[in-house]
Design a protein around this motif. Structure first.
Motif, short mmCIF file in Angstrom:
data_model
loop_
_atom_site.label_atom_id
_atom_site.label_comp_id
_atom_site.label_asym_id
_atom_site.label_seq_id
_atom_site.Cartn_x
_atom_site.Cartn_y
_atom_site.Cartn_z
N ILE A 32 0.79 -1.23 0.00
CA ILE A 32 0.00 0.00 0.00
C ILE A 32 0.83 1.29 0.00
O ILE A 32 0.27 2.37 0.06
CB ILE A 32 -1.01 0.02 1.18
CG1 ILE A 32 -0.39 -0.44 2.50
CG2 ILE A 32 -2.20 -0.85 0.84
CD1 ILE A 32 0.48 0.53 3.15
N ASN A 33 2.15 1.19 -0.08
CA ASN A 33 2.96 2.40 -0.24
C ASN A 33 4.28 2.03 -0.91
O ASN A 33 4.79 0.93 -0.71
CB ASN A 33 3.21 3.09 1.09
CG ASN A 33 3.64 4.54 0.92
OD1 ASN A 33 3.47 5.14 -0.14
ND2 ASN A 33 4.22 5.13 1.95
N HIS A 34 4.80 2.94 -1.70
CA HIS A 34 6.00 2.68 -2.49
C HIS A 34 5.84 1.35 -3.25
O HIS A 34 6.72 0.49 -3.25
CB HIS A 34 7.25 2.68 -1.60
CG HIS A 34 7.61 4.06 -1.14
ND1 HIS A 34 8.42 4.91 -1.86
CD2 HIS A 34 7.23 4.76 -0.04
CE1 HIS A 34 8.53 6.07 -1.23
NE2 HIS A 34 7.81 6.02 -0.12
N GLY A 83 0.39 4.02 -3.60
CA GLY A 83 0.02 2.61 -3.74
C GLY A 83 -0.30 2.16 -5.14
O GLY A 83 -0.77 1.03 -5.33
N ASN A 84 -0.07 3.00 -6.14
CA ASN A 84 -0.41 2.65 -7.51
C ASN A 84 0.79 2.00 -8.21
O ASN A 84 1.79 2.66 -8.46
CB ASN A 84 -0.84 3.90 -8.28
CG ASN A 84 -1.27 3.60 -9.71
OD1 ASN A 84 -1.28 2.45 -10.14
ND2 ASN A 84 -1.64 4.64 -10.45
N PRO A 85 0.70 0.70 -8.56
CA PRO A 85 1.84 0.04 -9.22
C PRO A 85 2.08 0.53 -10.64
O PRO A 85 3.11 0.24 -11.22
CB PRO A 85 1.42 -1.44 -9.22
CG PRO A 85 -0.07 -1.41 -9.17
CD PRO A 85 -0.43 -0.22 -8.33
N LYS A 86 1.12 1.30 -11.17
CA LYS A 86 1.27 1.84 -12.53
C LYS A 86 1.37 3.37 -12.52
O LYS A 86 1.09 4.02 -13.52
CB LYS A 86 0.09 1.39 -13.39
CG LYS A 86 0.01 -0.12 -13.59
CD LYS A 86 -1.16 -0.51 -14.48
CE LYS A 86 -1.21 -2.02 -14.67
NZ LYS A 86 -2.35 -2.44 -15.54
N ALA A 87 1.80 3.91 -11.38
CA ALA A 87 1.91 5.36 -11.25
C ALA A 87 2.91 5.92 -12.25
O ALA A 87 3.86 5.25 -12.67
CB ALA A 87 2.35 5.73 -9.83
N SER A 88 2.69 7.16 -12.63
CA SER A 88 3.62 7.83 -13.55
C SER A 88 4.92 8.16 -12.83
O SER A 88 4.93 8.58 -11.68
CB SER A 88 3.00 9.13 -14.07
OG SER A 88 3.96 9.88 -14.79
N ASP A 89 6.03 7.96 -13.52
CA ASP A 89 7.34 8.31 -12.97
C ASP A 89 7.51 9.81 -12.83
O ASP A 89 8.52 10.27 -12.28
CB ASP A 89 8.45 7.74 -13.84
CG ASP A 89 8.56 6.22 -13.72
OD1 ASP A 89 7.90 5.65 -12.83
OD2 ASP A 89 9.30 5.61 -14.51
N LEU A 130 8.56 4.75 -6.06
CA LEU A 130 7.70 5.93 -6.06
C LEU A 130 6.78 5.86 -4.86
O LEU A 130 6.32 4.77 -4.49
CB LEU A 130 6.85 5.98 -7.34
CG LEU A 130 7.54 6.13 -8.68
CD1 LEU A 130 6.48 6.20 -9.78
CD2 LEU A 130 8.41 7.37 -8.72
N GLY A 131 6.46 7.00 -4.26
CA GLY A 131 5.50 7.02 -3.17
C GLY A 131 4.10 6.71 -3.67
O GLY A 131 3.77 6.94 -4.84
N GLY A 159 7.25 12.32 -5.54
CA GLY A 159 7.64 11.59 -4.34
C GLY A 159 8.39 10.30 -4.67
O GLY A 159 7.83 9.37 -5.27
N ARG A 160 9.66 10.23 -4.32
CA ARG A 160 10.47 9.07 -4.61
C ARG A 160 11.20 8.58 -3.37
O ARG A 160 11.46 9.35 -2.45
CB ARG A 160 11.49 9.39 -5.71
CG ARG A 160 10.86 9.77 -7.04
CD ARG A 160 11.90 10.03 -8.10
NE ARG A 160 11.30 10.52 -9.33
CZ ARG A 160 12.00 10.97 -10.36
NH1 ARG A 160 13.33 11.00 -10.28
NH2 ARG A 160 11.39 11.40 -11.45
N GLY A 161 11.55 7.30 -3.38
CA GLY A 161 12.25 6.73 -2.25
C GLY A 161 13.45 5.90 -2.67
O GLY A 161 13.52 5.38 -3.79
N LEU A 162 14.39 5.77 -1.76
CA LEU A 162 15.56 4.91 -1.92
C LEU A 162 15.68 4.10 -0.64
O LEU A 162 15.69 4.67 0.46
CB LEU A 162 16.82 5.75 -2.15
CG LEU A 162 18.17 5.04 -2.06
CD1 LEU A 162 18.31 4.02 -3.20
CD2 LEU A 162 19.32 6.05 -2.12
#
Length: 328
Positions: free
Chosen positions: A54-56, A97-103, A94-95, A107-110
């Motif tokens: 549900i996130n990233h 819960g959408n697995p097809k979110a636009s790049d 990416l922040g 909001g990004r994570g490492l």
């Protein structure tokens, strides 16, 4: 008079009971890790897929190594950093819960799992220097107003509450300054929380935030450039990058000044700060997407580093554990 005294005492007892009941229910309504996990599922979950992340949710994986600066343990007593070329598992994400979110999502994570011979360090950093909430109440409110009603977001209410809540408004304004970068190789990542590092000379725990600064340089794109980039450029770009050479970052401690807030993640530190590079992160191999199912726990710290003292850090780790368990 005796009857009046008895009634008075009875009234006081009843009032006390009512107040106690109110306090009890108020405590029950205080947000905690479980209730915040529930909010994440209400905002980003899928009833058809109860085990959904549900996130990233959208991300990809890589391997690399954390290379400590020579003799850095003479400055910070962190035995893990005595090693060289420490194997590291890497996830870019990416922040949301959408697995097809636009790049093009800002909001990004490492996330990193640094696996030393005798110690380990798990790191979760974001491309923003601050958080949107200073405490659990604000954190819960931020997601509560984003729960869809009849399948739709109440955009007007989100805007209203954001304007009325200084932390939210401050974060929204800050995001305007965050560049949309064309590559993870041009993205800087920040700890947000303040950690405490054991100083080798003074033997004191020194408060500091840390960041990963791309050696290739942080670079944003214009709106026109963004239009031509499509929605799935980060993963393919990374594959192309590491096929030629590793993607590298300087890991830098930003030491707190005496008046800096170390327990409020919504506050930007202003003015000049001493910075110390403690390592280089070298990411050299794309490994697919399997690590998206893993959990990275910021509370797993090596000897010589202590956890943040702000109101969110401990609960953040608890939420990670809860949501990971629900995905199984």
């Amino acid at each position: 008079m005796k009857g009046y005294s008895f009634v008075s005492k009875l009234s006081k007892l009843c009032l006390t009971a009512v107040l106690a009941s109110c306090l009890l229910h108020a405590e029950e309504k205080q947000p905690n890790a479980e209730s915040i996990a529930d909010l994440f599922y209400q905002v980003n979950g899928d009833k058809k897929d109860p085990h959904k992340k549900i996130n990233h949710t959208k991300g990809f994986c890589a391997t690399g190594e954390l290379i400590p600066i020579p003799n850095i343990t003479k400055t910070y007593d962190i035995p893990l950093l005595q090693e060289s070329n420490i194997p590291t598992e890497v996830r870019f994400s990416l922040g949301g819960g959408n697995p097809k979110a636009s790049d093009k999502t800002k909001g990004r994570g490492l996330a990193l799992k640094v696996a030393g011979k005798n110690d380990s360090w798990e790191i979760v950093v974001l491309n923003s220097e601050i958080n949107f909430a200073k405490n659990l109440e604000e954190f819960a409110k931020f997601f509560a107003i984003r729960i869809p009603k009849n399948g739709k977001l109440d955009v007007e209410n989100i805007a209203k509450v954001t304007k009325e809540t200084p932390s939210f408004a401050n974060y929204e304004k800050y995001l305007e300054s965050v560049p949309l970068t064309p590559s993870v190789a041009n993205t800087a990542y920040y700890s947000v929380h303040t950690f405490f590092f054991h100083d080798s000379k003074s033997k004191k725990m020194i408060p500091a935030r840390f960041k990963f600064v791309p050696i290739a340089g942080e670079r944003g794109v214009s709106q026109e450039e963004a239009k031509a980039m499509g929605d799935d450029f980060l993963e393919s770009d990374f594959k192309n990058q590491v096929a030629k050479k590793p993607v590298e970052y300087k890991m830098i401690l930003v030491l707190a000044n005496p008046k800096d807030s170390v327990n409020d993640t919504t506050v930007l530190w202003s003015g000049k700060h001493k910075e110390v590079q403690i390592a280089t992160l070298k990411v050299n191999k794309y490994t697919g997407t399997d690590c998206n199912g893993d959990v990275f726990m910021p509370a797993i710290l090596p000897k010589g580093i202590e956890a943040p003292k702000d109101p969110l850090f401990e609960t953040r780790n608890e939420v990670y554990s809860i949501t990971f368990g629900r995905r199984q």
